[in-house]
Motif scaffolding. Structure first.
Motif, PDB file in Angstrom:
ATOM      1  N   UNK A  31       0.822  -1.213   0.000  1.00 43.19           N
ATOM      2  CA  UNK A  31       0.000   0.000   0.000  1.00 43.19           C
ATOM      3  C   UNK A  31       0.856   1.263   0.000  1.00 43.19           C
ATOM      4  N   UNK A  32       1.974   1.235   0.712  1.00 38.90           N
ATOM      5  CA  UNK A  32       2.829   2.413   0.799  1.00 38.90           C
ATOM      6  C   UNK A  32       3.542   2.761  -0.490  1.00 38.90           C
ATOM      7  N   UNK A  33       3.505   1.884  -1.469  1.00 40.31           N
ATOM      8  CA  UNK A  33       4.175   2.160  -2.747  1.00 40.31           C
ATOM      9  C   UNK A  33       3.241   2.866  -3.734  1.00 40.31           C
ATOM     10  N   UNK A  34       1.991   3.033  -3.362  1.00 41.56           N
ATOM     11  CA  UNK A  34       1.045   3.763  -4.191  1.00 41.56           C
ATOM     12  C   UNK A  34       1.014   5.228  -3.781  1.00 41.56           C
ATOM     13  N   UNK A  35       0.728   6.074  -4.745  1.00 41.41           N
ATOM     14  CA  UNK A  35       0.413   7.464  -4.429  1.00 41.41           C
ATOM     15  C   UNK A  35      -1.093   7.564  -4.222  1.00 41.41           C
ATOM     16  N   UNK A  36      -1.502   8.368  -3.265  1.00 38.75           N
ATOM     17  CA  UNK A  36      -2.919   8.562  -2.984  1.00 38.75           C
ATOM     18  C   UNK A  36      -3.292  10.010  -3.255  1.00 38.75           C
ATOM     19  N   UNK A  37      -4.492  10.234  -3.764  1.00 34.08           N
ATOM     20  CA  UNK A  37      -4.911  11.608  -4.041  1.00 34.08           C
ATOM     21  C   UNK A  37      -4.965  12.439  -2.763  1.00 34.08           C
ATOM     22  N   UNK A  38      -4.968  13.739  -2.942  1.00 33.22           N
ATOM     23  CA  UNK A  38      -5.135  14.634  -1.806  1.00 33.22           C
ATOM     24  C   UNK A  38      -6.457  14.336  -1.106  1.00 33.22           C
ATOM     25  N   UNK A  39      -6.444  14.327   0.224  1.00 37.11           N
ATOM     26  CA  UNK A  39      -7.589  14.040   1.079  1.00 37.11           C
ATOM     27  C   UNK A  39      -7.965  12.556   1.082  1.00 37.11           C
ATOM     28  N   UNK A  40      -7.067  11.706   0.586  1.00 36.63           N
ATOM     29  CA  UNK A  40      -7.234  10.252   0.691  1.00 36.63           C
ATOM     30  C   UNK A  40      -5.989   9.690   1.371  1.00 36.63           C
ATOM     31  N   UNK A  41      -6.184   8.942   2.431  1.00 38.11           N
ATOM     32  CA  UNK A  41      -5.060   8.334   3.139  1.00 38.11           C
ATOM     33  C   UNK A  41      -5.390   6.875   3.428  1.00 38.11           C
ATOM     34  N   UNK A  42      -4.428   6.152   3.999  1.00 42.04           N
ATOM     35  CA  UNK A  42      -4.663   4.743   4.286  1.00 42.04           C
ATOM     36  C   UNK A  42      -4.047   4.358   5.619  1.00 42.04           C
ATOM     37  N   UNK A  43      -4.611   3.338   6.226  1.00 38.39           N
ATOM     38  CA  UNK A  43      -4.079   2.717   7.428  1.00 38.39           C
ATOM     39  C   UNK A  43      -3.752   1.276   7.081  1.00 38.39           C
ATOM     40  N   UNK A  44      -2.522   0.882   7.339  1.00 39.32           N
ATOM     41  CA  UNK A  44      -2.066  -0.463   7.006  1.00 39.32           C
ATOM     42  C   UNK A  44      -2.358  -1.414   8.163  1.00 39.32           C
ATOM     43  N   UNK A  45      -3.199  -2.410   7.898  1.00 39.17           N
ATOM     44  CA  UNK A  45      -3.475  -3.460   8.865  1.00 39.17           C
ATOM     45  C   UNK A  45      -2.373  -4.516   8.796  1.00 39.17           C
ATOM     46  N   UNK A  46      -2.063  -5.207   9.905  1.00 38.45           N
ATOM     47  CA  UNK A  46      -1.067  -6.277   9.852  1.00 38.45           C
ATOM     48  C   UNK A  46      -1.410  -7.279   8.758  1.00 38.45           C
ATOM     49  N   UNK A  47      -0.426  -7.639   7.974  1.00 36.28           N
ATOM     50  CA  UNK A  47      -0.663  -8.469   6.804  1.00 36.28           C
ATOM     51  C   UNK A  47      -0.804  -9.943   7.125  1.00 36.28           C
ATOM     52  N   UNK A  48      -1.586 -10.626   6.296  1.00 43.23           N
ATOM     53  CA  UNK A  48      -1.707 -12.077   6.361  1.00 43.23           C
ATOM     54  C   UNK A  48      -1.448 -12.637   4.974  1.00 43.23           C
ATOM     55  N   UNK A  49      -1.039 -13.882   4.927  1.00 45.08           N
ATOM     56  CA  UNK A  49      -0.762 -14.514   3.650  1.00 45.08           C
ATOM     57  C   UNK A  49      -1.419 -15.879   3.599  1.00 45.08           C
ATOM     58  N   UNK A  50      -1.780 -16.304   2.419  1.00 42.66           N
ATOM     59  CA  UNK A  50      -2.447 -17.587   2.238  1.00 42.66           C
ATOM     60  C   UNK A  50      -1.418 -18.646   1.872  1.00 42.66           C
ATOM     61  N   UNK A  51      -1.396 -19.735   2.621  1.00 42.03           N
ATOM     62  CA  UNK A  51      -0.483 -20.832   2.343  1.00 42.03           C
ATOM     63  C   UNK A  51      -1.020 -21.700   1.208  1.00 42.03           C
ATOM     64  N   UNK A  52      -0.165 -22.577   0.721  1.00 36.76           N
ATOM     65  CA  UNK A  52      -0.544 -23.426  -0.411  1.00 36.76           C
ATOM     66  C   UNK A  52      -1.685 -24.377  -0.058  1.00 36.76           C
TER      67      UNK A  52
END
Length: 404
Positions: free
Chosen positions: A57-78
Motif C-alpha cells: 500500500x505504501x508504494x502507491x500514491x494517494x490523491x489529496x484528502x485520501x489516506x490509508x491505514x495499514x493493517x497487519x498483513x496475512x498470507x495464504x499458504x498453499x
C-alpha cells in the motif's frame, strides 16, 4: 456537488471509510483507491480513509484528502490456510489485532459512509465487532461493494454460508453496489438473498480508470504484458517469453510489468530470459502509474482480474486475456462474457490450449482485433459517476431526516 453532512455536526465535512482486507494481490486496494479518488473529487471538502492489509500500500500514491491505514498483513499458504505475513503471532491473534484496529479506526474517524469491499464480514469475521458497534451507536451508512464476478454460483453460495455472509448482508448493509452490469453477469446469482436485500442492489457499471495527465510512455510500438499483482502470473509470463523466444520475428516488442508479488527464483529466471531477448522484451517490477504504459500500448496481454479489465476498457485497448481458473473461476467467467460481447479475446486452456504456438498466434492477431469501444454499451463504464451519486443520495437523505 456536496456529499452531505454528519447530522450531529452540520458543519463537518463528509468522511468516507473503505475496508479492503487484501490478503493477497492488489485488486481490493486498487478498487478502493479508485472509488475514494472519485468521491473526494466529486466533493472537494470530503476526505477518505482506506483500511488495507496490502503489503505494498505504501508504494502507491494517494490523491489529496485520501489516506490509508495499514493493517497487519496475512498470507495464504498453499494448503489454503492463513498465517501472519511478518509479525510473530498466530492467525487467531493477528485477526483479533486487525479487528481491534478496524474498530478503533471507525470510532476515531467516525465515518459518514463505510464501504466494504467484497467480504461482508471481513477476513475471518474480523469486521463483525465493528458492524455491530455501528448498528448500535452510529448513523454511519454501510455499503457492501461487490465486483462484477465473484465465483461460480454454487461455490459462492457455499462460501457465503460458511462465513455467515448472507445474514450479515441482510442485517447490516443499507446498500449493495455491484461494480458491473446485470446484463453482463449477476454475481449474486445462487445466493439466497431476501427480496428486501435485493431491493437494495445497485448495478453501477464498471469503474472507469483515470484518463487524466499521464507520463511519457516508452518507445512505441509495444504491447503491454501485465499479470496484475503477479502472484499468480507465472504461467502467463512464461508463455509470453516462450513466444518471443520461439519466434524471432514476433513483433512488436513487449513491455512486461511483473507486479509486486512475482518474485524469488521465478523472477530471477524470467530476468535472465528477458536479458537474452536483447530488447525485444523489456521488464519492470512494479509500476504504480501503470496508466502511462496502458495509454501508449498497441495492445495488451493480461490476466482477467477486475482492475486490469477496467483498464483495458478505459484505455480502449485490444487485449488478449489469459484467465486463471484456480482457486476461483472468476477470471474465466469475466473473460468469457467479455469475449462473447466482442470486448476482448480470451486464450482459453480447454479451447485454445495454453501453448507457445497459441500465444504466438494471439499476439500476431492482436492488431486485427476490434477495439473495445466498438462493442461498449451505454452505461458500461459509468460506475464512478454512479457511486458518487449514491453517496450524495445516502448522505442527503440522512441530513433531511435530521432536519425534517
Amino acid at each position: 456537488m456536496s456529499l452531505g453532512k454528519k447530522q450531529d455536526n452540520p458543519d463537518r465535512a463528509p468522511r468516507l471509510l473503505f475496508y479492503s482486507h487484501d490478503t493477497f494481490g492488489l485488486g481490493h486496494l486498487r478498487r478502493s483507491r479508485a472509488l475514494a479518488a472519485a468521491m473526494t473529487e466529486a466533493d472537494p471538502s470530503a476526505s477518505a480513509l482506506i483500511l488495507t492489509g496490502s503489503p505494498v500500500a505504501g508504494r502507491f500514491t494517494f490523491p489529496r484528502r485520501v489516506d490509508h491505514v495499514r493493517l497487519p498483513g496475512v498470507t495464504k499458504r498453499s494448503d489454503g490456510s492463513y498465517a501472519a505475513r511478518t509479525i510473530g503471532m498466530g492467525i487467531d491473534e493477528v485477526t483479533e489485532l486487525r479487528s481491534g484496529l478496524i474498530k478503533t479506526a471507525v470510532q476515531q474517524f467516525d465515518p459518514d459512509v463505510l464501504i466494504v469491499d467484497k467480504e461482508p464480514t471481513g477476513f475471518r469475521g474480523e469486521l463483525l465487532p465493528t458492524l455491530e458497534f455501528l448498528e448500535q451507536s452510529c448513523d454511519t451508512k454501510l455499503v457492501l461493494g461487490l465486483r462484477d464476478v465473484l465465483d461460480e454460483p454454487e461455490v459462492l453460495a457455499a462460501e457465503w454460508d460458511r462465513k455467515d455472509a448472507i445474514a450479515a448482508t441482510e442485517r447490516f448493509y443499507h446498500e449493495i453496489w455491484v461494480y458491473g452490469l446485470h446484463s453482463i453477469y449477476d454475481p449474486t446469482e445462487g445466493l439466497p438473498l431476501s427480496a428486501a436485500a435485493r431491493s437494495r442492489l445497485h448495478w453501477t457499471g464498471y469503474l472507469r480508470r483515470d484518463l487524466g495527465p499521464i507520463g511519457e510512455p516508452p518507445e512505441q510500438p509495444y504491447i503491454l504484458i501485465t499479470p496484475g499483482g503477479g502472484g499468480d502470473g507465472k504461467a502467463m509470463v512464461n508463455l509470453v517469453l516462450s513466444a518471443y523466444e520461439q519466434d524471432p520475428t514476433l513483433s512488436p516488442r513487449a513491455v512486461l510489468v511483473y507486479g509486486p508479488f512475482l518474485s524469488g527464483e521465478s523472477r530471477d529466471e524470467f530476468e535472465t530470459r528477458v536479458a537474452a531477448l536483447y530488447g525485444r522484451v523489456t521488464a519492470v517490477g512494479f509500476e504504480s502509474q501503470i496508466e502511462t504504459l496502458f495509454a501508449g500500448a498497441a495492445g495488451v496481454v493480461c490476466m482477467g482480474g477486475y482492475n486490469t479489465f477496467c483498464e483495458v476498457l478505459s484505455f480502449d485497448k485490444r487485449a488478449v486475456i489469459v484467465p486463471r481458473t484456480t482457486p476461483r473461476l472468476e477470471q474465466w467467467i469475466r473473460a468469457s462474457r467479455a469475449e462473447n460481447l466482442g470486448l476482448v479475446r480470451m486464450l482459453d486452456e480447454q479451447r485454445d490450449g495454453l501453448t507457445t504456438d497459441a500465444m504466438i498466434r494471439a499476439i500476431r492477431e492482436l492488431p486485427r482485433q476490434p477495439l473495445p469501444s466498438q462493442a461498449i454499451s451505454d452505461g458500461l463504464l459509468d460506475g464512478l459517476d454512479y457511486v458518487t451519486g449514491r453517496v450524495d443520495a445516502l448522505l442527503h437523505r440522512e441530513q433531511e431526516r435530521a432536519t425534517g
